[in-house]
Design an enzyme around this catalytic site. Structure first.
Site, PDB file in Angstrom:
ATOM      1  N   THR A  68       0.979  -1.223   0.190  1.00 40.24           N
ATOM      2  CA  THR A  68      -0.114   0.122   0.019  1.00 40.24           C
ATOM      3  C   THR A  68       0.914   1.364  -0.024  1.00 40.24           C
ATOM      4  OG1 THR A  68      -1.797  -1.317   1.224  1.00 40.24           O
ATOM      5  CG2 THR A  68      -1.815   1.118   1.360  1.00 40.24           C
ATOM      6  N   GLY A 113       4.095   1.671  -0.452  1.00 40.88           N
ATOM      7  CA  GLY A 113       5.317   1.597  -1.390  1.00 40.88           C
ATOM      8  C   GLY A 113       4.618   2.091  -2.592  1.00 40.88           C
ATOM      9  N   ALA A 173      11.834  21.024  -4.351  1.00 38.46           N
ATOM     10  CA  ALA A 173      13.292  20.557  -3.837  1.00 38.46           C
ATOM     11  C   ALA A 173      14.443  20.973  -4.746  1.00 38.46           C
ATOM     12  CB  ALA A 173      13.004  18.857  -3.910  1.00 38.46           C
ATOM     13  N   ALA A 190      12.681  -3.246  -4.615  1.00 35.86           N
ATOM     14  CA  ALA A 190      12.666  -4.730  -4.044  1.00 35.86           C
ATOM     15  C   ALA A 190      11.302  -5.130  -3.530  1.00 35.86           C
ATOM     16  CB  ALA A 190      13.832  -4.753  -3.216  1.00 35.86           C
ATOM     17  N   ILE A 243      -0.763  13.634   8.240  1.00 33.28           N
ATOM     18  CA  ILE A 243      -0.643  14.724   9.034  1.00 33.28           C
ATOM     19  C   ILE A 243       0.895  14.889   9.543  1.00 33.28           C
ATOM     20  CG2 ILE A 243      -1.405  15.826  11.244  1.00 33.28           C
ATOM     21  CD1 ILE A 243      -3.301  13.641  11.391  1.00 33.28           C
ATOM     22  N   GLY A 254     -12.708  -3.120   4.985  1.00 30.46           N
ATOM     23  CA  GLY A 254     -11.182  -2.937   4.719  1.00 30.46           C
ATOM     24  C   GLY A 254     -10.630  -1.853   5.689  1.00 30.46           C
ATOM     25  N   GLU A 308      -7.566  -4.891   9.521  1.00 32.25           N
ATOM     26  CA  GLU A 308      -7.076  -6.397   8.877  1.00 32.25           C
ATOM     27  C   GLU A 308      -7.694  -7.693   9.141  1.00 32.25           C
ATOM     28  OE1 GLU A 308      -2.802  -6.021   8.441  1.00 32.25           O
ATOM     29  OE2 GLU A 308      -2.803  -3.714   8.959  1.00 32.25           O
ATOM     30  N   LYS A 352       3.067   4.568  18.133  1.00 31.22           N
ATOM     31  CA  LYS A 352       3.194   5.975  17.754  1.00 31.22           C
ATOM     32  C   LYS A 352       3.353   7.017  18.713  1.00 31.22           C
ATOM     33  CE  LYS A 352       0.472   4.597  13.584  1.00 31.22           C
ATOM     34  NZ  LYS A 352      -1.080   4.390  13.122  1.00 31.22           N
TER      35      LYS A 352
END
Lengths: 440, 440
Positions: B13, B15, B33, B43, B136, B187, B190, B205
């Protein structure tokens, strides 16, 4: 390492707040910055006002130029305000190779381009977190935290005085003049409240945010500015009946044709977090294409909240001042050679939903004429409220108020429809028009 | 200038979201930037899952080590998750002198000290905005935006799954198991929801945030963790009757005796903004001594919101990677040699208000006994709700529910009082205890 030396220009609310916070939290700040941050000189018109600084052994003078020219000072902290003297001092500090931290939104909204160019030429930083929404780190969020995003819009309650007045008008059913007077007595509004109540302060702030969000120069002269001084208590009431709160919003929005940059009283659906921001608090919604809707909330004014932002900037400058200027965060988020000339749209080309209130003779066919005019202009109606004659204060017998909520349309279409509606013989008042923001 | 080269580890998700956002907004990101940011290798265990990357000509491999060891890669983006393989790869990337961007809260909450030390020794950055509250920019706000402050507390809704379940339990009167099943079908949860519903994810967190806020090492093993799986629908209802919402909060609070670090279901006064955060949204309140209360709101999970944070980190690293490591922002806000050893308090020493629910025989004197026990422990009562027998589901005839809200007291005092109350012959149930947060 030696502390970095700061020269403070001005010792009013923000200047003295900065002094207080830096002194109280000096140990903690040093543990973060890796180096002490020391106010070494203060310039203030009446040096007696900075006695607390003198008591700490800090040199206090009324000669602002002497501080700006002092070779021992690394960072000049401009806490004076205004666009005249402050501009001269900031440019002189930059010319002397000093970094600048400022809380001055007017200065940056009007002279930002000149100031940032001068800073770039000298390789110094101009930091201004405190210029928008006080202690809320919204500039950092926009400039660094959301760099992945194509920003779609910003909408903010960024003037605490007007939000306080609007909260009081709603809570206590006051009219504007009474609420303003109460706010002045409590210190929430200044003796001359013009900049706040006419939306100029909020417009300065949203102008700065628009530049950071969209990579355009600051262009305050293109901003549409409308305050709350003409807002009637009855519209706050009707809006509430329809499920909305009225807030003074600064809005910057990207559209296909250009950028909308506008400040005005706005109907916000009551379910939005922004609608629930009360009193003198500030909050800014930022919508990005990847992140979706984010919101930042906190105190938008006051000595210590504003000082929180000033000192955060001082820490940033302290950390980065030895870095290669090319690798610092650009002042306005985008590299200066990568700004776009996307136009700021005139208010006529802005798209919005509208709240329309008008007084009509309560006779057959009056509503049919109004809805026909709107339909002819391609404006569809989202909600309609008709008040019985006896409910309407100040109405003559046989008159009533109609309130319409329209779907989104161009401002010029709305204005054209309003002109035709006002020409109807059954319409006995001017049309009161307010804009809405869905904030999806 | 050549684009900076990123090696992506994992293409799930986050990546794939990072890939999508970087590609879609590449022009805008480059304008900010000052340099392109290019994913040059991916990978992934099953390379077929990264077909969209292959289609763009990006080399895709199932050999994670090859990407981490590739000398052409500047930044390794770890999007695998977990604390085993991910830890090895991150440490190997650091050993190879590469900067690391990660969204892995478990890794940093558990192995942060080791990882940040390794990064410091090699002079590389480890950026982790995406590890807390998704899109956030709360890490940046805490670490840079609020550096002026002595942070007093943080309280956050930082797990979208549990907030969604709690919102559904309240809105639709569901019990926990039913709400969880619905969340899984949509969804939002999980197949194995343990980490979310038992509070582990939120605790990871808030552990990271506690380190940044208070200048202490990450110490997940000291965190108190309690999830929502035992929460009864009736407590959500009673809490609402008393003017509160129940939220799973991660709380980190500074007290005179040490730092509170705890995650548990919490009663929040309904007037607080945090109480109105619904569904899968996240919000974090940070209270600093100068700034007062601030709040940060947005999507805490999902491909693009999380990618928004990952890409912001990539831009930060791109800007700063040539800077002198001593002048970069420290990983945990405080300079590594300025961390404090302020202890994390055991839960017994935490101070809180409590919500207590118990079933009693509806006879004279039962309340007198309960209030006497509380008074003896020095616990005062803020509110009391007694339900008539017939209103209480599942109660035997002649029994009723009593709900008490206490003022703040030490957890061990509350527990001692509860033990005595449960020993009363007129008390026919265990006492349900929930903690409260005033969030002033």
């Amino acid at each position: 390492m030696e502390p970095i030396k700061v020269g403070l220009l001005g010792f009013g609310t923000v200047g003295s707040g900065t002094f207080t916070v830096l002194r109280r939290n000096q140990e903690e700040i040093k543990r973060r910055a890796g180096r002490g941050i020391e106010i070494s000189r203060v310039a203030v018109r009446m040096p007696s006002k900075a006695q607390v600084a003198k008591d700490e052994g800090i040199a206090v003078t009324d000669d602002f130029g002497a501080v700006v020219d002092d070779p021992s000072i690394d960072i000049v902290c401009e806490m004076i305000g205004g666009t005249g003297f402050a501009r001269d001092l900031v440019l002189r500090a930059i010319a002397n190779g000093k970094h600048v931290v400022t809380a001055n939104k007017a200065l940056l909204a009007v002279h930002g381009t000149e100031i940032f160019q001068a800073a770039r030429a000298k390789g110094v930083m101009v930091a201004f977190e405190a210029a928008v929404a006080g202690g809320i780190p919204i500039i950092k969020a926009l400039r660094e935290g959301l760099t992945a995003n194509r920003i779609e819009y910003i909408a903010g309650i960024i003037n605490g005085t007007t939000n306080y007045i609007l909260s009081e008008m709603r809570d206590r059913g006051l009219d504007f003049a009474t609420a303003l007077k109460a706010a002045q007595e409590l210190g929430y509004a200044e003796a001359d409240p013009t900049f706040d109540i006419e939306g100029v302060d909020a417009a300065h702030k949203v102008t700065i945010m628009s530049a950071i969000a969209f990579g355009v120069p600051v262009q305050f002269d293109r901003a549409y500015v409308e305050g709350i001084s003409k807002l009637a208590a009855i519209d706050i009431k009707y809006a509430e009946d329809l499920g909305y709160r009225i807030k003074l919003l600064g809005i910057a929005r990207r559209t296909e044709k250009g950028i909308e940059l506008r400040t005005h009283p706005t109907l916000v659906p009551e379910k939005r977090l922004l609608a629930t921001v009360e009193g003198a608090m500030n909050a800014v919604v930022v919508h990005g294409d990847a992140v979706g809707t984010t919101l930042y909330y906190g105190k938008g004014a006051g000595a210590e909240p504003t000082a929180s932002a000033v000192v955060a900037d001082l820490v940033d400058v302290t950390r980065l001042h030895t870095a290669d200027p090319e690798h610092r965060v650009p002042h306005l988020a985008f590299q200066p050679d990568a700004l776009s000339n996307t136009p700021i749209l005139p208010i006529d080309d802005v798209t919005s939903g509208y709240y329309l209130r008008l007084r009509v003779a309560d006779v057959t066919g009056v509503l049919a004429n109004i809805t026909r005019i709107l339909a002819e202009k391609g404006i569809s109606i989202d909600a309609l409220l008709q008040k019985e004659s006896e409910e309407v204060g100040g109405a003559n017998k046989g008159e009533t108020d109609i309130i319409l909520i329209t779907h989104e349309t161009l401002e010029k279409n709305a204005n054209a429809a309003i002109a035709e509606i006002e020409a109807l013989s059954t319409v006995v008042s001017k049309v009161t028009k307010l804009r809405m923001a869905a904030l999806n």
